[in-house]
Every structure is written in C-alpha cells, then in structure tokens.
Design an enzyme around this catalytic site. Structure first.
Site, PDB file in Angstrom:
ATOM      1  N   ARG A  46       0.856  -1.196   0.000  1.00 40.88           N
ATOM      2  CA  ARG A  46       0.000   0.000   0.000  1.00 40.88           C
ATOM      3  C   ARG A  46       0.885   1.237   0.000  1.00 40.88           C
ATOM      4  O   ARG A  46       0.733   2.142  -0.783  1.00 40.88           O
ATOM      5  CB  ARG A  46      -0.910  -0.009   1.236  1.00 40.88           C
ATOM      6  CG  ARG A  46      -1.806   1.209   1.350  1.00 40.88           C
ATOM      7  CD  ARG A  46      -2.768   1.054   2.522  1.00 40.88           C
ATOM      8  NE  ARG A  46      -3.668   2.188   2.633  1.00 40.88           N
ATOM      9  CZ  ARG A  46      -3.464   3.203   3.453  1.00 40.88           C
ATOM     10  NH1 ARG A  46      -2.390   3.236   4.222  1.00 40.88           N
ATOM     11  NH2 ARG A  46      -4.327   4.200   3.505  1.00 40.88           N
ATOM     12  N   GLU A 107      -7.076  16.991   6.439  1.00 40.07           N
ATOM     13  CA  GLU A 107      -8.235  16.190   6.845  1.00 40.07           C
ATOM     14  C   GLU A 107      -9.087  16.851   7.925  1.00 40.07           C
ATOM     15  O   GLU A 107     -10.292  16.583   7.993  1.00 40.07           O
ATOM     16  CB  GLU A 107      -7.771  14.814   7.337  1.00 40.07           C
ATOM     17  CG  GLU A 107      -7.170  13.936   6.259  1.00 40.07           C
ATOM     18  CD  GLU A 107      -7.043  12.479   6.684  1.00 40.07           C
ATOM     19  OE1 GLU A 107      -7.340  12.168   7.860  1.00 40.07           O
ATOM     20  OE2 GLU A 107      -6.669  11.660   5.828  1.00 40.07           O
ATOM     21  N   GLU A 153      -8.828  13.774  -4.768  1.00 38.20           N
ATOM     22  CA  GLU A 153      -8.631  12.419  -4.265  1.00 38.20           C
ATOM     23  C   GLU A 153      -9.943  11.820  -3.747  1.00 38.20           C
ATOM     24  O   GLU A 153      -9.928  10.795  -3.057  1.00 38.20           O
ATOM     25  CB  GLU A 153      -7.574  12.417  -3.167  1.00 38.20           C
ATOM     26  CG  GLU A 153      -6.196  12.859  -3.658  1.00 38.20           C
ATOM     27  CD  GLU A 153      -5.144  12.838  -2.557  1.00 38.20           C
ATOM     28  OE1 GLU A 153      -5.463  12.366  -1.447  1.00 38.20           O
ATOM     29  OE2 GLU A 153      -4.020  13.283  -2.826  1.00 38.20           O
TER      30      GLU A 153
END
Length: 209
Positions: A46, A107, A153
C-alpha cells in the site's frame, strides 16, 4: 531474536494500480540451522510508510477525530463510514512528522503545535509491507462537523470534536474498527492526565486543574 540468513530468489509484480501486489520467491534458514525449501509469498504494497496523528486540544480537553468512507469494510458487508484519527501516506522526500502535520491540515483543518511519538509498528507483516508511525499532536480543536479533504482524491471527511473521556470510551464501547485509532486511543487513555498537565504548563507556564 535469532539471527538467520535469507535470500529473495525472485520477485514478480502480479498487480500494479493504486496499490501493488508482488510475489516473492524466498528461501531462509530454519531454527534447526538447516536451509528450508524455497516457497512463495504474496505481499501487498500500500505504502511503505503511513502516519497517524491523534489530535488533542489540552485547553478544552478535546480529541479531534475524523469520519470518512472506507472501501475495505464495505466489501466485508460492514458499515463503510469509520471514525478514525487523522491518517495518511508519507509522500516521497517527506518525514512521518511532516506527513502528520500535512494530513492534520488537509483532513481536519488543524495546525499542530507539537508532536509526540506514540508507536511504530507493521500493520500486518505476514502480508503487507505497510509501516505505521503514530503520534499525538497538540492542536486547537476546529469547529465540530466541519468538512475537509482533497477533492481531487475524492476525500469527503467530517470532523468530530469529542470530550477526551468520550473518545477514550469509544474503546470500551467497541466502536473503533481500525488498528491505528485503537492503538492511539489506548495510549491516550494511559497518558491523558500526564499529557494534558504537561501541555497546559507548556502553553501558559502554570498547570490548570
């Protein structure tokens, strides 16, 4: 730990997309000192490095968490929106600390005044190379319910501002479903009082009870 020899005989890429899956052909010494037979293992890449930050406002005694959609729980038939700490991949030429500060802003809209390490570990070393660096970050809590994320994204991230005691209670209510948040909140439960006292002294010079 035992010092043993190993060899990677071959590596082949089985899949390359947003993530990568490689098949490794491996041979290594066994505990009896003999070399074992070659065998294969698939490894999910990942990212080599991931950073997570538990955001804490010591002045208000609040924990800042984020909620977002996670496809990994969807395929298992579970509710796909998770309550988590701030978490993201470490970009090239970026340290875990730098990534944590960037992710907190992206975020949750939070600027971090101070970072303290919590833990470093592999999320699942039997099948993935992913390595996690966890921190607690001193911040000023933003507005509860604010929305953040990078649109390119497809991020749609909601901020939750919780009393510290309520955030810790999520552990015991079995409400946390990812390892990074679980580890961070368990650490926070053990260190909350000391951490808040120290950061309040750092902020104003004298402790606030």
């Amino acid at each position: 730990m035992t010092d043993k020899k190993f060899e990677i005989l071959n590596r082949e890429t089985l899949f390359q997309g947003y993530f990568r899956v490689d098949r490794y052909h491996i041979q290594h010494e066994r505990f009896n000192g003999e070399w074992g037979q070659p065998y294969t293992r698939e490894v999910f890449h990942r990212s080599r490095q991931v950073t997570g930050v538990l955001l804490f406002d010591p002045q208000r005694d609040k924990v800042v968490m984020v909620e977002q959609f996670r496809a990994g729980t969807l395929v298992l038939g579970e509710h796909p929106w998770l309550m988590e700490i701030v978490l993201g991949l470490v970009d090239a030429n970026e340290s875990p600390e730098q990534a944590g500060r960037r992710e907190a802003l992206e975020e949750a809209g939070c600027t971090i005044a101070e970072l303290q390490p919590i833990a470093n570990y592999y999320s699942s070393p039997g099948g993935t190379s992913e390595h996690i660096s966890l921190f607690v970050g001193r911040t000023t809590a933003p507005a509860d319910g604010s929305i953040h994320g990078i649109e390119s994204e497809n991020e749609d991230i909601k901020v939750h501002v919780l009393d510290a005691a309520r955030a810790i209670g999520l552990i015991y209510g079995n409400k946390i479903r990812d390892s990074q948040t679980l580890v961070a909140l368990q650490w926070f439960a053990m260190h909350h009082t000391e951490l808040r006292s120290r950061w309040l002294v750092s902020d104003v010079g004298t402790p606030i009870i």
